[in-house]
Design an enzyme around this catalytic site. Structure first.
Site, PDB file in Angstrom:
ATOM      1  N   LYS A 482     -45.159 -42.727  45.518  1.00 57.87           N
ATOM      2  CA  LYS A 482     -46.450 -42.371  44.933  1.00 57.87           C
ATOM      3  C   LYS A 482     -47.020 -43.674  44.393  1.00 57.87           C
ATOM      4  CE  LYS A 482     -48.417 -39.783  41.030  1.00 57.87           C
ATOM      5  NZ  LYS A 482     -48.151 -38.752  40.021  1.00 57.87           N
ATOM      6  N   TRP A 483     -48.026 -44.205  45.053  1.00 59.97           N
ATOM      7  CA  TRP A 483     -48.555 -45.544  44.752  1.00 59.97           C
ATOM      8  C   TRP A 483     -49.757 -45.377  43.834  1.00 59.97           C
ATOM      9  CZ3 TRP A 483     -47.457 -50.174  48.013  1.00 59.97           C
ATOM     10  CH2 TRP A 483     -48.209 -51.297  47.638  1.00 59.97           C
ATOM     11  N   ASP A 484     -49.561 -45.725  42.574  1.00 62.23           N
ATOM     12  CA  ASP A 484     -50.606 -45.487  41.579  1.00 62.23           C
ATOM     13  C   ASP A 484     -51.405 -46.764  41.299  1.00 62.23           C
ATOM     14  OD1 ASP A 484     -52.041 -43.994  39.727  1.00 62.23           O
ATOM     15  OD2 ASP A 484     -50.253 -43.188  38.753  1.00 62.23           O
ATOM     16  N   ASP A 554     -55.868 -36.002  38.183  1.00 61.88           N
ATOM     17  CA  ASP A 554     -54.808 -35.682  37.218  1.00 61.88           C
ATOM     18  C   ASP A 554     -55.031 -34.305  36.605  1.00 61.88           C
ATOM     19  OD1 ASP A 554     -53.396 -37.958  37.588  1.00 61.88           O
ATOM     20  OD2 ASP A 554     -53.917 -38.916  35.692  1.00 61.88           O
TER      21      ASP A 554
HETATM   22  C1  GLA Z   1     -51.345 -41.678  36.462  1.00 62.47           C
HETATM   23  C2  GLA Z   1     -51.123 -40.651  37.556  1.00 62.47           C
HETATM   24  C3  GLA Z   1     -50.244 -39.535  37.041  1.00 62.47           C
HETATM   25  C4  GLA Z   1     -48.938 -40.110  36.569  1.00 62.47           C
HETATM   26  C5  GLA Z   1     -49.170 -41.202  35.537  1.00 62.47           C
HETATM   27  C6  GLA Z   1     -47.894 -41.933  35.214  1.00 62.47           C
HETATM   28  O1  GLA Z   1     -52.098 -41.152  35.426  1.00 62.47           O
HETATM   29  O2  GLA Z   1     -52.334 -40.162  38.037  1.00 62.47           O
HETATM   30  O3  GLA Z   1     -50.034 -38.555  38.033  1.00 62.47           O
HETATM   31  O4  GLA Z   1     -48.230 -40.634  37.668  1.00 62.47           O
HETATM   32  O5  GLA Z   1     -50.107 -42.170  35.980  1.00 62.47           O
HETATM   33  O6  GLA Z   1     -48.064 -42.917  34.263  1.00 62.47           O
END
Ligand code: GLA
Length: 749
Positions: A482-484, A554
Site C-alpha cells: 500500500k503505497w501512501d 480515508d
Molecule cells: C494515510 C492513509 C491511511 C493510513 C494512514 C497511515 O492517512 O490514507 O489509510 O494508511 O495514512 O498513517
C-alpha cells in the site's frame, strides 16, 4: 483519396516508445490512422468515434471533427483557417488549432509557450510532416527559425474510441530555451454555446464531489499546484451539450490526464462559441529548460466522445482503464478481499496483535492481510520514523518473517504499508541526509503531518528509495504494497541545480516516481501495489498504469462512501476502487450503521475489511463471513462489468442505486441504499439497465426485501421496463440483489 496507414506492429506501448508517458498497456489495439495526401487530412476512426484534422493553407494543423463515427466515404476537409474577424480577432486565435504555440497574433490559450535565451518568445508552429509510429500517428509541427519542433502523438483505441494525445517538444536550435507552459493537447469541441462541464472536487476524507457548471465565455481552470495529483480537483472532465444530457442521453466529450504531478485542465469558451480544453503540465511555477538537442515529453491526455450520456462516458473510461491502462490489462487478476488493521490498531502494530487479527480475518474468507503504518523505524505515532524502512524490532522481534509465514499459512497473501517519498525530521535518514528534501536554502521547511517530501528528482534519492524497497521485497515474501503519500509539496526547491534548471523538479520527480514503480514491478512481478494518498489524492491514469488498485478516501463511513464512490465512478473503474467495512460508529462522523449496510456499500468496489475483528461478536463474524462468500460470487461482475448508476447519491440525496452487468452477460448485481426514510415514502421503482431484453433473469437477494408479487424470473425487457420494487423502511437501509441469466451466457458487448 484517403489512404490507410498500416500499423508497423502492435507491440507493447512501453516498448515502442510511441507514448512518452509512463502509461503502458497490454497488447495495443489501436485504430489505423488514415491520411489524405491531396487535401492534407488526417483521420482516426475508432470505436464509435471519428477524429479528423487537416493542414490549412497557412500551415496550421486544425481540428476538423471530433464526434460520432462517420462513414469512411465522407470527406471532412478541406481545412480552412478562420478569417481574421477584426483587428482584435486574429485568424490564429479563431482557428481551432490542434497545438498552437504562443506567437504571431495568438490571443487564445496556447498549448506551448517558450522563451529563447536571446529573449525571443515568438513561436509559430506550422505543419512539417507526419509519420506512422508503431500503432499511432505522429505529426510534426515546427518553427524552424525559433528552433522548436513539436511531435504530436495520437493513438485511438479501437474498442472505446478514446484518443490519446501527447507532445514531444524539442529544441532544434542553437541556443537554450525555457518552456513556460506545455500542454499535452488542446481539444476543440464543435462550436456551440450550450455546453456544461462536470468535474470532480474534494478534500481529505471528502473526495470525489461531482460538480456541474455551464460553460460560458471565459475560462474554468481545474488544477493541482501541489506537486501531485491532489484531491481538490481530479484531472478529469466531461462536457455535455444541450440542457438534456444526463446519465443515458446526450453528446458528451470527456477526458483524463495521465499525470501524477501538478497539472491543469483549462476549459475556455470564446464569445463565438469555440470551446477549447487545454490540459497538461500546470503552467503555474513551471519552467523547463532545454539545451540544444534536448526534448520534453508531455503526459498523455486521453479523451473520448459518446452520444449516449455521461453513464456511457464512464463505462468507456472504465473499459479503457481496465483493458488498456491498468497493469495486466484485460487479464489482470480480480482484487482479492483484504484486511487492513489501520482503523483498528493505528500505529500499535506488533507480531502477536497482527497474528490474532490475521486468524480472525482468515476465518472470514479474507484473502490478503495488510499491515499498515507503524511496523518500521521509531514509528509509534506520525512524528517519527518515516524514511527508516527497517523493521521495528520491539514490535516484531524476529522481523516480519514469523507474521508473514503465519499469514501465508492461513491461506492469505501478505501486504505492507509504505510511504517511500516521505521523511520525518525525526528519522535516521533525515539526520544523515537533511539535504534530500525539497527545500529552498535558508528558508523554513514547512511540515505536513510532521513530514517532509524527499526530492525524488535527485538521482541519489531515487536510487536510495529504489534500493530500500527492492531490499524489502527481496528479503520478505510480500505480495502487496500500500503505497501512501500523505502531503502536498511546499518550498519546492532543488538547490543542487542551477536556478534556471530547478523547476524541472515538477517533471523529474514524477518521472522518477514512475520509474521506481516500473523497476520494482519488473523485478518483483508478483507484487501488487495500491496508490493511496491520504485517501484519494493521487488517482489518475498515470499512476494507474503502474498500480493495481487505489484507495479513494480515508472516509470509510458507508453512507458518505456512497457519494465518494459515485463521484469516483464518473472517471475511474470499479476494478481499481477499494472499499472497506470498518467499525461502527464510524470515526469520521460517529454515524452508526448496520453491518449489512456497511458490507453492501463496500461491495460496490474491491472489498476490504478494516474493523477491529477482535471486537466482533460471533454473530457479526458469521454475517461477515456470509457477505465475503457472496462477494466472491459477484466480484467479477462488480469489478469488471459495466456499471450503471440508477439513483444518484450526490448532494446528500436520500437514495442511491447502482447495478453492474457482467462482461459475458450471465449476471447482474443491483445495490440500493436508503440513507433516510422520510414520511414512509416507498423506494423509487428501479428500472434495470444493460440486460438482454430477450433473456430471462432469476433474482436472489444477498440482503433486502423485494416487493410482494415480484416474479422470481422475468425477461430482461421486464426488469428494464417494469423494473423492480424494493421495500425499505427507516434510515440506513440497503439491498443487494443478484440477477442470474437463465440458459447460459452471451457474447461480451
Ligand atoms: C494515510 C492513509 C491511511 C493510513 C494512514 C497511515 O492517512 O490514507 O489509510 O494508511 O495514512 O498513517
Amino acid at each position: 483519396m484517403i489512404r490507410s496507414l498500416r500499423s508497423v506492429h502492435l507491440g507493447a506501448v512501453l516498448a515502442c516508445g510511441l507514448l512518452a508517458s509512463p502509461v503502458y498497456a497490454a497488447a495495443t489495439v489501436n485504430a489505423t490512422p488514415r491520411y489524405d495526401a491531396a487535401q492534407r487530412l488526417f483521420r482516426l476512426d475508432a470505436g464509435g468515434v471519428t477524429y479528423a484534422m487537416g493542414v490549412n493553407a497557412d500551415g496550421m494543423l486544425q481540428t476538423l471533427y471530433w464526434g460520432a463515427r462517420l462513414p469512411a466515404s465522407d470527406t471532412l476537409g478541406p481545412a480552412l483557417p478562420a478569417p481574421e474577424r477584426s483587428s482584435f480577432d486574429p485568424a490564429g486565435a479563431l482557428t481551432p488549432q490542434e497545438y498552437a504555440g504562443w506567437g504571431g497574433a495568438m490571443t487564445a490559450t496556447p498549448a506551448l509557450k517558450v522563451r529563447l535565451d536571446d529573449g525571443n518568445r515568438d513561436v509559430v508552429l506550422r505543419y512539417d510532416s507526419y509519420r506512422v509510429e508503431n500503432d499511432g500517428l505522429a505529426i510534426v509541427l515546427k518553427d524552424a527559425q525559433a528552433g522548436v519542433a513539436v511531435t504530436l502523438r495520437y493513438t485511438a483505441d479501437d474498442a472505446t474510441g478514446i484518443v490519446g494525445r501527447s507532445a514531444h517538444i524539442k529544441n532544434t536550435g542553437k541556443q537554450a530555451l525555457t518552456i513556460d507552459s506545455a500542454a499535452a493537447a488542446t481539444w476543440n469541441l464543435p462550436r456551440a454555446n450550450d455546453y456544461s462541464l462536470r468535474y470532480l472536487t474534494g478534500t481529505w476524507a471528502g473526495e470525489w464531489h461531482l460538480q456541474t457548471r455551464p460553460v460560458t465565455p471565459g475560462a474554468t481552470v481545474l488544477e493541482s499546484r501541489r506537486g501531485s495529483t491532489g484531491d481538490e480537483n481530479n484531472p478529469w472532465f466531461a462536457i455535455g451539450r444541450g440542457d438534456a444530457w444526463n446519465e443515458d442521453h446526450g453528446d458528451v466529450w470527456f477526458g483524463a490526464l495521465a499525470w501524477s504531478g501538478s497539472w491543469s485542465i483549462r476549459v475556455d469558451e470564446d464569445i463565438l462559441g469555440q470551446v477549447r480544453v487545454v490540459g497538461g503540465f500546470n503552467p503555474f511555477d513551471f519552467a523547463y529548460r532545454l539545451k540544444p538537442g534536448e526534448a520534453l515529453d508531455t503526459p498523455v491526455f486521453y479523451a473520448g466522445y459518446t452520444r449516449a450520456g455521461i453513464g456511457d462516458a464512464s463505462r468507456l473510461m472504465h473499459a479503457f482503464e481496465r483493458d488498456r491502462v491498468l497493469p495486466g490489462g484485460a487479464s489482470a487478476a480480480l482484487r482479492p478481499v483484504l484486511y487492513n488493521s489501520w482503523e483498528a490498531t493505528e500505529f500499535k502494530v506488533d507480531e502477536p496483535g497482527q497474528e490474532k487479527l490475521a486468524e480472525k480475518a482468515a476465518a472470514l474468507g479474507v484473502e490478503r492481510f495488510v499491515v499498515d503504518d507503524g511496523w518500521f523505524g521509531a514509528r509509534d505515532n506520525d512524528r517519527a520514523g518515516l524514511g527508516d524502512w527497517v523493521v521495528n524490532r520491539r514490535k516484531f522481534p524476529n522481523g516480519l518473517k514469523p507474521l508473514i509465514d503465519k499469514v501465508h499459512g492461513l491461506g492469505m497473501s501478505f501486504g505492507l504499508w509504505v510511504e517511500p517519498e516521505m521523511i520525518n525530521a525525526d528519522s535516521d535518514l533525515y539526520r544523515a541526509h537533511a539535504d534530500w528534501v525539497l527545500n529552498f536554502p535558508g528558508r523554513q521547511r514547512s511540515e505536513g503531518r510532521h513530514q517532509l517530501v524527499l526530492n525524488l528528482a535527485r538521482e541519489d534519492v531515487k536510487a536510495h528509495v529504489l534500493q530500500v524497497l527492492d531490499r524489502l521485497l527481496t528479503e520478505n515474501d510480500i505480495q502487496f504494497l500500500k503505497w501512501d503519500y500523505n502531503r502536498n509539496w511546499s518550498e519546492p526547491g532543488w538547490p543542487e541545480m542551477s536556478p534556471g534548471e530547478q523547476q524541472k523538479v515538477y517533471v523529474a520527480y514524477v518521472r522518477n516516481l514512475y520509474d521506481i514503480l516500473r523497476q520494482l514491478r519488473a523485478k518483483h512481478p508478483k507484487v501488487e501495489i495500491e496508490s493511496c494518498s491520504g485517501g484519494g489524492a493521487r488517482v489518475d491514469l498515470g499512476i494507474m498504469a503502474l498500480t493495481d488498485q487505489v484507495w479513494p478516501s480515508d472516509n470509510t463511513d458507508p453512507s458518505d462512501r456512497l457519494s465518494i464512490q459515485d463521484g469516483f465512478s464518473y472517471a475511474y473503474a470499479p476494478a481499481t476502487m477499494m472499499a472497506w467495512v470498518t467499525g461502527s460508529p464510524n470515526w469520521v462522523n460517529n454515524r452508526v450503521s448496520s453491518l449489512d449496510f456497511r458490507f453492501l456499500s463496500a461491495m460496490q468496489g474491491g472489498l476490504g475489511i478494516g474493523a477491529n475483528l477482535l471486537e466482533w461478536t460471533p454473530a457479526e463474524a458469521a454475517t461477515a463471513k456470509t457477505y465475503v462468500a457472496e462477494y466472491k460470487t459477484i466480484r467479477a461482475t462488480v469489478q469488471r462489468g459495466a456499471l450503471y448508476r440508477l439513483l444518484s447519491p450526490q448532494g446528500r440525496a436520500p437514495w442511491s442505486a447502482t447495478m453492474s452487468v457482467a462482461q459475458d452477460g450471465h449476471q447482474a448485481v443491483l445495490f440500493a441504499f436508503q440513507r433516510q426514510g422520510e414520511e414512509s415514502r416507498p423506494y423509487p421503482t428501479l428500472a434495470l439497465r444493460g440486460l438482454d431484453p430477450q433473456a430471462r433473469y432469476r433474482w436472489r437477494a444477498i440482503h433486502g426485501k423485494v416487493a410482494p408479487g415480484t416474479p422470481d424470473v422475468a425477461s430482461g425487457a421486464y426488469w428494464m421496463q417494469r423494473g423492480i420494487d424494493l421495500v425499505m423502511k427507516g434510515d440506513l437501509q440497503a439491498a443487494g440483489i443478484v440477477f442470474e441469466r437463465e440458459g447460459g451466457r452471451r457474447a461480451t458487448r
